[in-house]
Design an enzyme around this catalytic site. Sequence first.
Site, PDB file in Angstrom:
ATOM      1  CB  ALA A 259      -2.880   7.412  -2.991  1.00 12.41           C
ATOM      2  CG  HIS A 260       0.815   4.828  -4.529  1.00 16.97           C
ATOM      3  ND1 HIS A 260       2.043   5.356  -4.222  1.00 16.97           N
ATOM      4  CD2 HIS A 260       0.141   5.807  -5.180  1.00 16.97           C
ATOM      5  CE1 HIS A 260       2.109   6.605  -4.666  1.00 16.97           C
ATOM      6  NE2 HIS A 260       0.960   6.905  -5.246  1.00 16.97           N
ATOM      7  CD  GLN A 261      -5.035   1.647  -3.652  1.00 16.20           C
ATOM      8  OE1 GLN A 261      -5.293   1.847  -4.835  1.00 16.20           O
ATOM      9  NE2 GLN A 261      -5.013   2.630  -2.777  1.00 16.20           N
TER      10      GLN A 261
ATOM     11  CG  LEU B 234      -1.950  -1.131   1.339  1.00 16.73           C
ATOM     12  CD1 LEU B 234      -2.743  -1.012   2.643  1.00 16.73           C
ATOM     13  CD2 LEU B 234      -2.905  -1.155   0.148  1.00 16.73           C
ATOM     14  CG  HIS B 235       4.025   2.977  -1.948  1.00 13.19           C
ATOM     15  ND1 HIS B 235       4.003   3.421  -3.253  1.00 13.19           N
ATOM     16  CD2 HIS B 235       5.160   2.225  -1.838  1.00 13.19           C
ATOM     17  CE1 HIS B 235       5.070   2.954  -3.895  1.00 13.19           C
ATOM     18  NE2 HIS B 235       5.785   2.224  -3.065  1.00 13.19           N
TER      19      HIS B 235
END
Lengths: 510, 179
Positions: free
Chosen positions: A446-448, A279-280
């Site tokens: 916001a990064h999956q 997920l960052h």
Amino acid sequence: MIHAGHEIRSDVEVRCDVCVIGSGAGGAVLAAGLAERGLRVVMLEEGGHHTRRDFDLQEGHAYPMLYQDRGTRATADLAITILQGRSVGGSTTVNWTTCFRTPPRILALWRERFGIEGLDEASLAPHFDAVEERLHIAPWPEELANANNRQLLDGCRRLGWEAAPLRRNVKACVNSGYCGLGCPVDAKQAMHVTYLPDALARGMELYADTRAERIEVEGERVVAVHAVVLDRATGRPTQRRVKVLPKVAVSSGGAINGPALLLRSGLDFNGRLGKRTFLHPVVAMAAIYEEPVNGFYGAPQSIGSHQFIDRGPDKVGFFLETPPLHPMLAATAFRAFGLEHRAFLQQLAHVGVLIALSVDGLLPGDEGGTVSLRDDGRVRVDYPVGAHLEESFRASSIAMARIQLAAGAKEVISLHDQPVRIRSEADLARLEEAPWGAFQHAIFTAHQMGGCPMGADPATSVVDATLRHHRVRNLFVVDGSVLPTSLGVNPSETIYALAHRARAHVAAAI
Amino acid sequence: MPLSRRTLLKYGLGGTLLLAAGGAGVAFQQTRLRTPATELQVLDQRTYSILAAVADRITPAGDGFPSAAELQVAEKVDALLATLHPAVGEEIRQALLLLENALAGLVLDGRSRPFTRLPPDAQDETLRAWQNSRLTVRRTAFTALHGLCAAAYYASPAIYRLVGYPGPPDFRGAAGGAP
């Protein structure tokens, strides 16, 4: 041609060469290349088709219209808020435009650890070149950075830390600041104004408001994709169904809905599906400045710092960027309530915020999170925040506070349940001592990434290096779910390039 | 009031039991009901009223800021829930009933009145206790209610001026950067 849900008045059954499930960064780039080769492409997208005429830039409309779960997606314990797009164009409709090529050290790690061959800087270069040209990816001029980004740059420079302008996929951008709410002037080169029109012009059929429910497999071959038309207003399934009979199927629903679709289809052959979801994870620090920041205007993300991307072999690295500062997003991120909450929001025009994105999945033993299905059919994301991430949250928040102080902030405020407030370097110890981790403060993603990882070994991965499913040979996965680790950079351009590269492989499989 | 050792000593065992029984009696005091401004779709009047009481504390009126009721925060949350999976609405309903439940409040927190009948300071105390609770269910519930209420309130154009946000420019009619 685009078929909106309300235009689909009866059940549909359609044959095609390729059925692409999802219209985001992966599906769109792939579909355009397949259509260009003269192949018949049918695309399914559960979100609606929205254009700049629908984008009134009100958060209260944009999040329910353009984000997963109407803007409420989160991990099962609600500790991590998940920002993920849901419309024709997927997350590209609402992302903040930052583009990076995949770092070579990440590609090297994938080769070393997961046996992924053929993915190196040189062999990916033509794909990066192509998508950079089509999407007008170029550095954003430093002098156009808004004050919030300027503070990141100035603070880093004063501390002697690296920071640089970011590259953005925009053309004739008016620097409005509303990337996250749908670009009002089609300057952002999102999929719905670039690759999707390319594919549609060459005959692709796109069914919007249409959710793929199951991929039907017979004898280890996809024979059909079953979908249901949704009522756009309520999001509920209607009675109308779409059945696609493709020669090849492609899962491009992103790192959460994609694995969920394959799980629902009974395609977990080795227990790896939905595992290693990255997920960052993001923590943020707010700062109050004497001068107005007006962080609600201007390109939200135009400066980044990779000063702390590599912190040694047993620490999680992080990189620093900035978010847009509109009232609703700020109000949900600031977890105090009542008068303290209001006092913070009253200063919004003077608030700057930095974000730190932790690079998960690189340390040995870091398995990230899990995507699974609930009994009621909903997708579920679990993500345990371990000690290494807590350390990264702490270290990154201190780094952000130092940047903000160096940039002239009069006060730095954490997003803890009980916000930590500091006014000078001497106060940094309070951040050292503060609790870091799930439920202590706001955490976002916001990064999956991940969940259908590529790899050489069919026992430990889902697709091979050509993004072809190890077992179901006329099934491909083309989206962020194939990434075997997180990237340490914003993932959109990596997904564009992998999809561009996958065009030839998918076409060859027909 | 928690049943402390001191209370026990002061009133004796029998008196303490009476106090507890009294507390339990109060626990059945009813929710302070409010009338929604729009027709409810997911919540009923009781859970709507609890949510409205929570919203009053998350985003209180004052200093020129309108009340959550004026901005119809609870109504907007209800409308949003109507567009989500039915299970989400049910989870929110359960969370609200749990917050309101005075019997559980008595056992766990020593409060003997339902949330909607507490004075504002005590409501804040209760919310803070949920926010910092060791029970995951309470922290999760607080996070959900905070997020929904704060989002519905601050999405309203009525507060833009109050936070120094001039609002979005009008781009309708502007020429787009053609692909």
